[in-house]
Design a protein around this motif. Structure first.
Motif, PDB file in Angstrom:
ATOM      1  N   ARG A  68      41.212   1.895  45.853  1.00 37.43           N
ATOM      2  CA  ARG A  68      41.927   1.053  46.802  1.00 37.43           C
ATOM      3  C   ARG A  68      43.446   1.226  46.733  1.00 37.43           C
ATOM      4  NH1 ARG A  68      39.120   0.036  50.695  1.00 37.43           N
ATOM      5  NH2 ARG A  68      40.216  -1.847  51.185  1.00 37.43           N
ATOM      6  N   ARG A  69      43.916   2.334  46.134  1.00 38.80           N
ATOM      7  CA  ARG A  69      45.347   2.650  46.185  1.00 38.80           C
ATOM      8  C   ARG A  69      45.610   3.437  47.455  1.00 38.80           C
ATOM      9  NH1 ARG A  69      46.918   5.543  40.711  1.00 38.80           N
ATOM     10  NH2 ARG A  69      45.850   7.111  41.910  1.00 38.80           N
ATOM     11  N   PRO A  70      46.807   3.299  48.019  1.00 34.02           N
ATOM     12  CA  PRO A  70      47.136   4.121  49.188  1.00 34.02           C
ATOM     13  C   PRO A  70      47.049   5.600  48.822  1.00 34.02           C
ATOM     14  CG  PRO A  70      48.756   2.379  48.881  1.00 34.02           C
ATOM     15  CD  PRO A  70      47.874   2.365  47.668  1.00 34.02           C
ATOM     16  N   ARG A  71      46.650   6.418  49.772  1.00 32.14           N
ATOM     17  CA  ARG A  71      46.458   7.853  49.541  1.00 32.14           C
ATOM     18  C   ARG A  71      47.732   8.601  49.182  1.00 32.14           C
ATOM     19  NH1 ARG A  71      42.794   9.882  54.538  1.00 32.14           N
ATOM     20  NH2 ARG A  71      41.098   8.410  54.283  1.00 32.14           N
ATOM     21  N   PHE A  72      48.869   8.056  49.540  1.00 31.34           N
ATOM     22  CA  PHE A  72      50.121   8.767  49.278  1.00 31.34           C
ATOM     23  C   PHE A  72      50.609   8.602  47.838  1.00 31.34           C
ATOM     24  CE2 PHE A  72      51.184   4.629  51.129  1.00 31.34           C
ATOM     25  CZ  PHE A  72      52.082   4.114  50.208  1.00 31.34           C
ATOM     26  N   VAL A  73      49.955   7.743  47.063  1.00 26.89           N
ATOM     27  CA  VAL A  73      50.394   7.429  45.703  1.00 26.89           C
ATOM     28  C   VAL A  73      50.083   8.566  44.734  1.00 26.89           C
ATOM     29  CG1 VAL A  73      50.066   5.830  43.764  1.00 26.89           C
ATOM     30  CG2 VAL A  73      50.161   4.967  46.102  1.00 26.89           C
ATOM     31  N   ASP A  74      50.999   8.773  43.780  1.00 24.98           N
ATOM     32  CA  ASP A  74      50.881   9.791  42.733  1.00 24.98           C
ATOM     33  C   ASP A  74      50.749  11.204  43.291  1.00 24.98           C
ATOM     34  OD1 ASP A  74      51.260   8.116  40.579  1.00 24.98           O
ATOM     35  OD2 ASP A  74      49.130   7.710  40.309  1.00 24.98           O
ATOM     36  N   ARG A  75      51.398  11.430  44.409  1.00 23.06           N
ATOM     37  CA  ARG A  75      51.481  12.765  45.009  1.00 23.06           C
ATOM     38  C   ARG A  75      52.930  13.023  45.367  1.00 23.06           C
ATOM     39  NH1 ARG A  75      47.262  13.841  49.665  1.00 23.06           N
ATOM     40  NH2 ARG A  75      47.959  15.939  49.216  1.00 23.06           N
ATOM     41  N   THR A  76      53.325  14.275  45.306  1.00 25.17           N
ATOM     42  CA  THR A  76      54.668  14.654  45.717  1.00 25.17           C
ATOM     43  C   THR A  76      54.578  15.207  47.133  1.00 25.17           C
ATOM     44  OG1 THR A  76      55.265  15.134  43.446  1.00 25.17           O
ATOM     45  CG2 THR A  76      56.696  16.046  45.153  1.00 25.17           C
ATOM     46  N   TRP A  77      55.417  14.649  48.008  1.00 29.32           N
ATOM     47  CA  TRP A  77      55.430  15.033  49.421  1.00 29.32           C
ATOM     48  C   TRP A  77      56.767  15.696  49.727  1.00 29.32           C
ATOM     49  CZ3 TRP A  77      51.092  14.154  52.317  1.00 29.32           C
ATOM     50  CH2 TRP A  77      50.133  13.291  51.778  1.00 29.32           C
ATOM     51  N   ARG A  78      56.725  16.715  50.584  1.00 26.83           N
ATOM     52  CA  ARG A  78      57.912  17.461  50.989  1.00 26.83           C
ATOM     53  C   ARG A  78      58.183  17.190  52.459  1.00 26.83           C
ATOM     54  NH1 ARG A  78      58.044  22.104  53.468  1.00 26.83           N
ATOM     55  NH2 ARG A  78      55.870  22.498  53.004  1.00 26.83           N
ATOM     56  N   VAL A  79      59.449  16.875  52.787  1.00 26.50           N
ATOM     57  CA  VAL A  79      59.826  16.594  54.176  1.00 26.50           C
ATOM     58  C   VAL A  79      59.749  17.886  54.979  1.00 26.50           C
ATOM     59  CG1 VAL A  79      61.690  15.821  55.692  1.00 26.50           C
ATOM     60  CG2 VAL A  79      61.289  14.652  53.511  1.00 26.50           C
ATOM     61  N   VAL A  80      59.010  17.844  56.100  1.00 26.95           N
ATOM     62  CA  VAL A  80      58.912  19.005  56.984  1.00 26.95           C
ATOM     63  C   VAL A  80      59.661  18.770  58.297  1.00 26.95           C
ATOM     64  CG1 VAL A  80      56.770  19.869  55.976  1.00 26.95           C
ATOM     65  CG2 VAL A  80      56.653  18.264  57.881  1.00 26.95           C
ATOM     66  N   ALA A  81      59.918  17.499  58.631  1.00 29.16           N
ATOM     67  CA  ALA A  81      60.680  17.175  59.840  1.00 29.16           C
ATOM     68  C   ALA A  81      61.223  15.759  59.695  1.00 29.16           C
ATOM     69  CB  ALA A  81      59.803  17.275  61.080  1.00 29.16           C
ATOM     70  N   SER A  82      62.461  15.559  60.164  1.00 26.27           N
ATOM     71  CA  SER A  82      63.064  14.230  60.110  1.00 26.27           C
ATOM     72  C   SER A  82      64.296  14.203  60.995  1.00 26.27           C
ATOM     73  CB  SER A  82      63.460  13.867  58.678  1.00 26.27           C
ATOM     74  OG  SER A  82      64.136  12.627  58.667  1.00 26.27           O
TER      75      SER A  82
END
Length: 164
Positions: A68-82
Motif C-alpha cells: 500500500r505504498r505509492p509506486r514512486f517510493v524508493d525509486r530514483t526518477w529522472r526528469v525527461v520533460a518539464s
C-alpha cells in the motif's frame, strides 16, 4: 507633549509613557505573529437520499497492492520533460519521507514529501508545495507542483543510473 506636561504630573507622565510603549510593543508582536488558520469544516455524513455532486474522475493508481505504498517510493526518477526543471534532474522519494533532488553540476538538495489521502505534498527548503499526480506507472511518473506563480509540470522516467 506640551499638553501632557501641563495636565499631568511628571510621575504620572512617566507611567503613561511606559504604558504606551508596552502597548505599542504588544501590538507590534501581535502584528508579526502568523494568523491562525481557520479550522477545517466538520465533516457531516450525508444521508443516502441526499443529492451528492458527481464523482470526480479517479486519480491515477498510485498504490502498490502488496504494501500500500505509492509506486514512486524508493525509486530514483529522472526528469525527461518539464516547464521549469532541468532535464536529467533526479528525484528520489525515500520511504521515510525524505525527498532527494540531484542535478549534474549542482549541489544535491534534500526535502520531505508526504502522501496522504491521495494528496502528494513536496517540501523544499521548508516550503510545502501541493502536487498532483498526473500519471504513474512502471515507466512514467508525471506530477504538477503548485509552486508560487505558474504550476511546474515534471515528467519523469526511471533513472537508468540510479544510485541507491
Amino acid at each position: 507633549m506640551a499638553m501632557l506636561e501641563r495636565c499631568m504630573p511628571a510621575a504620572r507622565r512617566r507611567r503613561f509613557r511606559g504604558r504606551c510603549l508596552a502597548l505599542v510593543g504588544v501590538l507590534a508582536l501581535a502584528a508579526c505573529a502568523p494568523s491562525p488558520q481557520p479550522p477545517p469544516p466538520p465533516s457531516q455524513p450525508q444521508s443516502p437520499s441526499a443529492a451528492s455532486p458527481p464523482a470526480a474522475a479517479p486519480a491515477p493508481s498510485t498504490q502498490a497492492s502488496a504494501d500500500r505504498r505509492p509506486r514512486f517510493v524508493d525509486r530514483t526518477w529522472r526528469v525527461v520533460a518539464s516547464n521549469a526543471v532541468a532535464v536529467g534532474t533526479r528525484y528520489r522519494f525515500d520511504a521515510d519521507g525524505t525527498l532527494r533532488i540531484e542535478a549534474d553540476g549542482s549541489t544535491p538538495s534534500r526535502g520531505r514529501w508526504t502522501y496522504e489521502n491521495g494528496r502528494l505534498v513536496l517540501v523544499e527548503e521548508g516550503i510545502a508545495y501541493p502536487a498532483e499526480i498526473l500519471a504513474l506507472d512502471e515507466r512514467r511518473f508525471a506530477i504538477r507542483s503548485h509552486n508560487p506563480g505558474e504550476p511546474v509540470d515534471i515528467e519523469m522516467a526511471p533513472a537508468d543510473d540510479a544510485r541507491d
